[in-house]
Design a protein around this motif. Structure first.
Motif, PDB file in Angstrom:
ATOM      1  N   SER A 130     -16.420 -12.076 -23.583  1.00 29.90           N
ATOM      2  CA  SER A 130     -17.232 -12.594 -22.487  1.00 29.90           C
ATOM      3  C   SER A 130     -18.223 -11.517 -22.060  1.00 29.90           C
ATOM      4  CB  SER A 130     -16.332 -12.986 -21.310  1.00 29.90           C
ATOM      5  OG  SER A 130     -15.795 -11.822 -20.703  1.00 29.90           O
ATOM      6  N   SER A 131     -18.942 -11.769 -20.988  1.00 31.41           N
ATOM      7  CA  SER A 131     -19.931 -10.800 -20.509  1.00 31.41           C
ATOM      8  C   SER A 131     -19.302  -9.717 -19.636  1.00 31.41           C
ATOM      9  CB  SER A 131     -21.020 -11.521 -19.704  1.00 31.41           C
ATOM     10  OG  SER A 131     -20.447 -12.198 -18.591  1.00 31.41           O
ATOM     11  N   THR A 132     -17.981  -9.827 -19.401  1.00 31.44           N
ATOM     12  CA  THR A 132     -17.299  -8.903 -18.495  1.00 31.44           C
ATOM     13  C   THR A 132     -16.238  -8.087 -19.216  1.00 31.44           C
ATOM     14  OG1 THR A 132     -17.619 -10.434 -16.651  1.00 31.44           O
ATOM     15  CG2 THR A 132     -15.923  -8.755 -16.380  1.00 31.44           C
ATOM     16  N   HIS A 133     -16.129  -6.815 -18.874  1.00 30.33           N
ATOM     17  CA  HIS A 133     -15.041  -5.961 -19.333  1.00 30.33           C
ATOM     18  C   HIS A 133     -14.230  -5.540 -18.109  1.00 30.33           C
ATOM     19  CE1 HIS A 133     -17.864  -5.652 -22.735  1.00 30.33           C
ATOM     20  NE2 HIS A 133     -16.777  -5.548 -23.455  1.00 30.33           N
ATOM     21  N   ILE A 134     -12.914  -5.488 -18.279  1.00 37.92           N
ATOM     22  CA  ILE A 134     -12.048  -5.256 -17.118  1.00 37.92           C
ATOM     23  C   ILE A 134     -11.202  -3.995 -17.273  1.00 37.92           C
ATOM     24  CG2 ILE A 134     -11.929  -7.696 -16.511  1.00 37.92           C
ATOM     25  CD1 ILE A 134      -9.219  -7.828 -17.907  1.00 37.92           C
ATOM     26  N   THR A 135     -10.708  -3.523 -16.145  1.00 34.33           N
ATOM     27  CA  THR A 135      -9.830  -2.357 -16.124  1.00 34.33           C
ATOM     28  C   THR A 135      -8.528  -2.656 -16.852  1.00 34.33           C
ATOM     29  OG1 THR A 135     -10.735  -1.651 -13.992  1.00 34.33           O
ATOM     30  CG2 THR A 135      -8.573  -0.769 -14.615  1.00 34.33           C
ATOM     31  N   GLY A 136      -8.081  -1.741 -17.689  1.00 35.29           N
ATOM     32  CA  GLY A 136      -6.829  -1.915 -18.413  1.00 35.29           C
ATOM     33  C   GLY A 136      -5.635  -1.634 -17.512  1.00 35.29           C
ATOM     34  N   GLU A 137      -4.871  -2.654 -17.193  1.00 34.30           N
ATOM     35  CA  GLU A 137      -3.747  -2.515 -16.261  1.00 34.30           C
ATOM     36  C   GLU A 137      -2.448  -2.223 -17.014  1.00 34.30           C
ATOM     37  OE1 GLU A 137      -5.028  -5.292 -12.558  1.00 34.30           O
ATOM     38  OE2 GLU A 137      -4.730  -6.337 -14.458  1.00 34.30           O
ATOM     39  N   PHE A 138      -2.322  -0.982 -17.466  1.00 31.18           N
ATOM     40  CA  PHE A 138      -1.124  -0.542 -18.181  1.00 31.18           C
ATOM     41  C   PHE A 138      -0.897   0.937 -17.887  1.00 31.18           C
ATOM     42  CE2 PHE A 138      -4.836  -0.840 -20.997  1.00 31.18           C
ATOM     43  CZ  PHE A 138      -4.997   0.480 -21.407  1.00 31.18           C
ATOM     44  N   ALA A 139       0.319   1.401 -18.148  1.00 28.78           N
ATOM     45  CA  ALA A 139       0.731   2.752 -17.747  1.00 28.78           C
ATOM     46  C   ALA A 139      -0.190   3.834 -18.294  1.00 28.78           C
ATOM     47  CB  ALA A 139       2.173   3.012 -18.178  1.00 28.78           C
TER      48      ALA A 139
END
Length: 229
Positions: A130-139
């Motif tokens: 998509s047009s959006t990249h998100i923060t990786g929610e992992f340790a």
């Protein structure tokens, strides 16, 4: 053991990415994992669904949960529970895309029996999003995410950049706990029937390489992703 696990995670990080070149580099490592987990993923799906939910669901506190339905042509509808407390950014991104109809008509382009089925790429090649990249929610990216990559767990694909996840996701069809801490798991199949569909998709797939690539005309079609609540 820590060194071995680190190497496996690094190799898988190259494989679960949006770059064909990186995918090719990690085929051998993932084929080994597929062989180790194939029997486990097919012998007792009901027990695995229960174990996966137990491993995925945090033991304490109230969590904000959402339900989505992923309908796959010729296979049926998988119901999944998404945990917006464990991975709020990831869940909201998935819900937003689903509500826009982004996933409708896309495919599962990468499938490895005993490991995972991956979809959500508008190009169907593993290089789209998509047009959006998100923060990786992992340790590994500084986020306390309690969900383990067990059979039936849904997680986000990404490139080597920890904050590069976009629309591509994968559903585990084997024990992929070696990905814990490196990928943003954000939900799980709600029942045995839903896990069975994912397992059948993986079983029927005929990838053309060790990276699980499925030819365009043979990619299972996601007819719709609907947000139930």
């Amino acid at each position: 053991m820590k060194t071995v696990k680190s190497i496996l995670c690094l190799l898988l990080a190259l494989g679960l990415c949006l770059s064909c070149a990186a995918c090719g580099q990690s085929g051998t490592a993932k084929t080994t994992q597929k062989t180790e987990t194939a029997a486990q993923a097919t012998e007792a799906p009901a027990a695995q669904a229960e174990a996966g939910a137990e491993a995925a669901t945090p033991a304490d506190g109230e969590h904000e949960l959402h339900t989505v339905e992923i309908t796959v042509r010729d296979y049926g509808t998988m119901k999944l529970v998404l945990d917006a407390t464990a991975a709020p950014i990831t869940v909201q991104n998935f819900l937003d895309l689903a509500n826009k109809g982004f996933y409708d008509g896309l495919t599962f382009h990468r499938i490895m029996d005993g490991f995972m089925i991956q979809g959500g790429d508008p190009l169907g090649t593993g290089m789209g999003g998509s047009s959006t990249h998100i923060t990786g929610e992992f340790a590994g990216n500084g986020w306390d995410n309690p969900i383990s990559h067990q059979p039936g767990v849904i997680s986000m694909a990404r490139s080597g950049d920890p904050n590069s996840a976009s629309s591509q996701f994968f559903i585990c069809v084997g024990d992929a706990s070696f990905l814990d801490g490196s990928y943003a798991a954000f939900g799980w199949t709600a029942d045995e029937e839903s896990l069975e569909i994912a397992l059948q998709i993986a079983k029927d797939a005929k990838p053309v390489d060790n990276n699980g690539s499925i030819p365009k005309g043979e990619q299972p079609v996601i007819e719709s992703v609907k947000v139930v609540d």
